[in-house]
Design a protein around this motif. Sequence first.
Motif, mmCIF file in Angstrom:
data_model
loop_
_atom_site.group_PDB
_atom_site.id
_atom_site.type_symbol
_atom_site.label_atom_id
_atom_site.label_comp_id
_atom_site.label_asym_id
_atom_site.label_seq_id
_atom_site.Cartn_x
_atom_site.Cartn_y
_atom_site.Cartn_z
ATOM 1 N N GLY A 15 -11.293 15.005 -9.688
ATOM 2 C CA GLY A 15 -12.592 15.211 -9.052
ATOM 3 C C GLY A 15 -12.962 14.031 -8.162
ATOM 4 O O GLY A 15 -12.318 12.972 -8.190
ATOM 5 N N PRO A 16 -14.013 14.184 -7.376
ATOM 6 C CA PRO A 16 -14.409 13.129 -6.435
ATOM 7 C C PRO A 16 -14.705 11.781 -7.111
ATOM 8 O O PRO A 16 -14.345 10.733 -6.584
ATOM 9 N N ALA A 60 -3.029 13.171 -3.712
ATOM 10 C CA ALA A 60 -2.425 14.471 -4.040
ATOM 11 C C ALA A 60 -3.284 15.224 -5.037
ATOM 12 O O ALA A 60 -3.551 16.426 -4.861
ATOM 13 N N LYS A 61 -3.743 14.539 -6.069
ATOM 14 C CA LYS A 61 -4.578 15.204 -7.068
ATOM 15 C C LYS A 61 -5.929 15.616 -6.490
ATOM 16 O O LYS A 61 -6.477 16.648 -6.849
ATOM 17 N N ARG A 62 -6.455 14.813 -5.575
ATOM 18 C CA ARG A 62 -7.726 15.184 -4.933
ATOM 19 C C ARG A 62 -7.526 16.419 -4.058
ATOM 20 O O ARG A 62 -8.368 17.326 -4.037
ATOM 21 N N LEU A 63 -6.416 16.478 -3.345
ATOM 22 C CA LEU A 63 -6.103 17.654 -2.536
ATOM 23 C C LEU A 63 -5.892 18.883 -3.426
ATOM 24 O O LEU A 63 -6.344 19.977 -3.095
ATOM 25 N N HIS A 64 -5.224 18.690 -4.560
ATOM 26 C CA HIS A 64 -5.037 19.789 -5.507
ATOM 27 C C HIS A 64 -6.385 20.311 -5.998
ATOM 28 O O HIS A 64 -6.580 21.514 -6.147
ATOM 29 N N ASP A 65 -7.321 19.396 -6.249
ATOM 30 C CA ASP A 65 -8.639 19.796 -6.729
ATOM 31 C C ASP A 65 -9.364 20.642 -5.684
ATOM 32 O O ASP A 65 -10.144 21.527 -6.025
ATOM 33 N N ALA A 66 -9.093 20.380 -4.424
ATOM 34 C CA ALA A 66 -9.716 21.152 -3.343
ATOM 35 C C ALA A 66 -8.939 22.429 -3.036
ATOM 36 O O ALA A 66 -9.297 23.171 -2.118
ATOM 37 N N GLY A 67 -7.846 22.663 -3.772
ATOM 38 C CA GLY A 67 -7.066 23.872 -3.572
ATOM 39 C C GLY A 67 -6.025 23.773 -2.467
ATOM 40 O O GLY A 67 -5.533 24.787 -1.977
ATOM 41 N N HIS A 68 -5.685 22.553 -2.071
ATOM 42 C CA HIS A 68 -4.707 22.340 -0.996
ATOM 43 C C HIS A 68 -3.404 21.784 -1.565
ATOM 44 O O HIS A 68 -3.354 21.283 -2.682
ATOM 45 N N THR A 69 -2.377 21.835 -0.746
ATOM 46 C CA THR A 69 -1.091 21.263 -1.125
ATOM 47 C C THR A 69 -1.091 19.753 -0.913
ATOM 48 O O THR A 69 -1.793 19.235 -0.040
ATOM 49 N N ALA A 70 -0.290 19.059 -1.707
ATOM 50 C CA ALA A 70 -0.185 17.599 -1.576
ATOM 51 C C ALA A 70 0.508 17.201 -0.282
ATOM 52 O O ALA A 70 0.463 16.036 0.102
ATOM 53 N N GLY A 153 -13.112 12.237 -0.442
ATOM 54 C CA GLY A 153 -14.100 12.375 -1.505
ATOM 55 C C GLY A 153 -15.053 13.533 -1.271
ATOM 56 O O GLY A 153 -15.615 14.084 -2.204
ATOM 57 N N ARG A 154 -15.237 13.912 -0.022
ATOM 58 C CA ARG A 154 -16.152 15.003 0.312
ATOM 59 C C ARG A 154 -15.467 16.367 0.364
ATOM 60 O O ARG A 154 -16.127 17.358 0.654
ATOM 61 N N LEU A 155 -14.167 16.410 0.104
ATOM 62 C CA LEU A 155 -13.492 17.714 0.041
ATOM 63 C C LEU A 155 -14.140 18.537 -1.067
ATOM 64 O O LEU A 155 -14.368 18.030 -2.167
ATOM 65 N N PRO A 156 -14.434 19.790 -0.806
ATOM 66 C CA PRO A 156 -15.062 20.603 -1.854
ATOM 67 C C PRO A 156 -14.077 20.939 -2.974
ATOM 68 O O PRO A 156 -12.959 21.368 -2.713
ATOM 69 N N SER A 157 -14.508 20.708 -4.189
ATOM 70 C CA SER A 157 -13.665 21.035 -5.345
ATOM 71 C C SER A 157 -13.614 22.542 -5.536
ATOM 72 O O SER A 157 -14.610 23.234 -5.348
ATOM 73 N N ASP A 158 -12.445 23.020 -5.917
ATOM 74 C CA ASP A 158 -12.281 24.435 -6.260
ATOM 75 C C ASP A 158 -13.022 24.645 -7.578
ATOM 76 O O ASP A 158 -12.710 24.001 -8.584
ATOM 77 N N PRO A 166 -7.202 23.103 -14.638
ATOM 78 C CA PRO A 166 -8.579 23.593 -14.769
ATOM 79 C C PRO A 166 -9.503 22.870 -13.791
ATOM 80 O O PRO A 166 -9.179 21.800 -13.277
ATOM 81 N N ALA A 167 -10.641 23.468 -13.552
ATOM 82 C CA ALA A 167 -11.629 22.889 -12.638
ATOM 83 C C ALA A 167 -12.102 21.532 -13.160
ATOM 84 O O ALA A 167 -12.146 21.298 -14.368
ATOM 85 N N THR A 168 -12.422 20.642 -12.253
ATOM 86 C CA THR A 168 -12.956 19.331 -12.634
ATOM 87 C C THR A 168 -14.478 19.392 -12.586
ATOM 88 O O THR A 168 -15.070 20.218 -11.906
ATOM 89 N N GLY A 169 -15.113 18.499 -13.312
ATOM 90 C CA GLY A 169 -16.563 18.401 -13.254
ATOM 91 C C GLY A 169 -17.308 19.271 -14.243
ATOM 92 O O GLY A 169 -18.511 19.241 -14.306
ATOM 93 N N ARG A 170 -16.597 20.075 -15.030
ATOM 94 C CA ARG A 170 -17.251 20.890 -16.052
ATOM 95 C C ARG A 170 -16.979 20.278 -17.424
ATOM 96 O O ARG A 170 -15.962 19.647 -17.639
#
Length: 174
Positions: A15-16, A60-70, A153-158, A166-170
């Motif tokens: 997550g961010p 890479a993990k931040r991109l994964h969280d946004a639903g993108h490829t590394a 950091g501002r990429l929207p999390s999936d 699993p989703a981050t932030g929950r």
Amino acid sequence: MDISYVLLNPKGRLGPRDFLRGLILLTGAGLIIQVLTVGASVGAVVLQYPLLWGYFCVLAKRLHDAGHTAWFNVLFLFGFVVVSSILDAVLLPVLSPDMMPLMTQIQEAGLKDGFSGMLEAQQEHAIEIARGTALTRLASFLLTSAGLALVAGRLPSDPDANAHGPATGRPDAS
């Protein structure tokens, strides 16, 4: 925050908040290495290479969280290099004006003797260049890292689980 997971493993999601923490750790380590390079030995610059893996993993993990490829890391790396180079060129006359004659001399060597002549001139003055441009390189590095933090950091999390975890932030997210 598990530092080994954040900095050494490219799989999963981040997550961010944890992304920014990891980026701050890597930027701090990069600053320490740059100070060592100027103060102790120009050879200390090789210590920066392991940090590249940390940057790759965190982004890479931040991109994964946004639903993108590394693989988008390549775009971020390209942007980082371009922005850093532009900032170096803009900040050099402002923060290191006494280095301008030497840089002009090196550029003239490049025009006269080609690329190899320019590299030779740079090697002859490596310590002087490292010490004389330290403030410029530090400022450029910090500004470019701040830009990277802002963009990634501002990429929207999936909001849902995706192929990377699993989703981050929950509360139920691991």
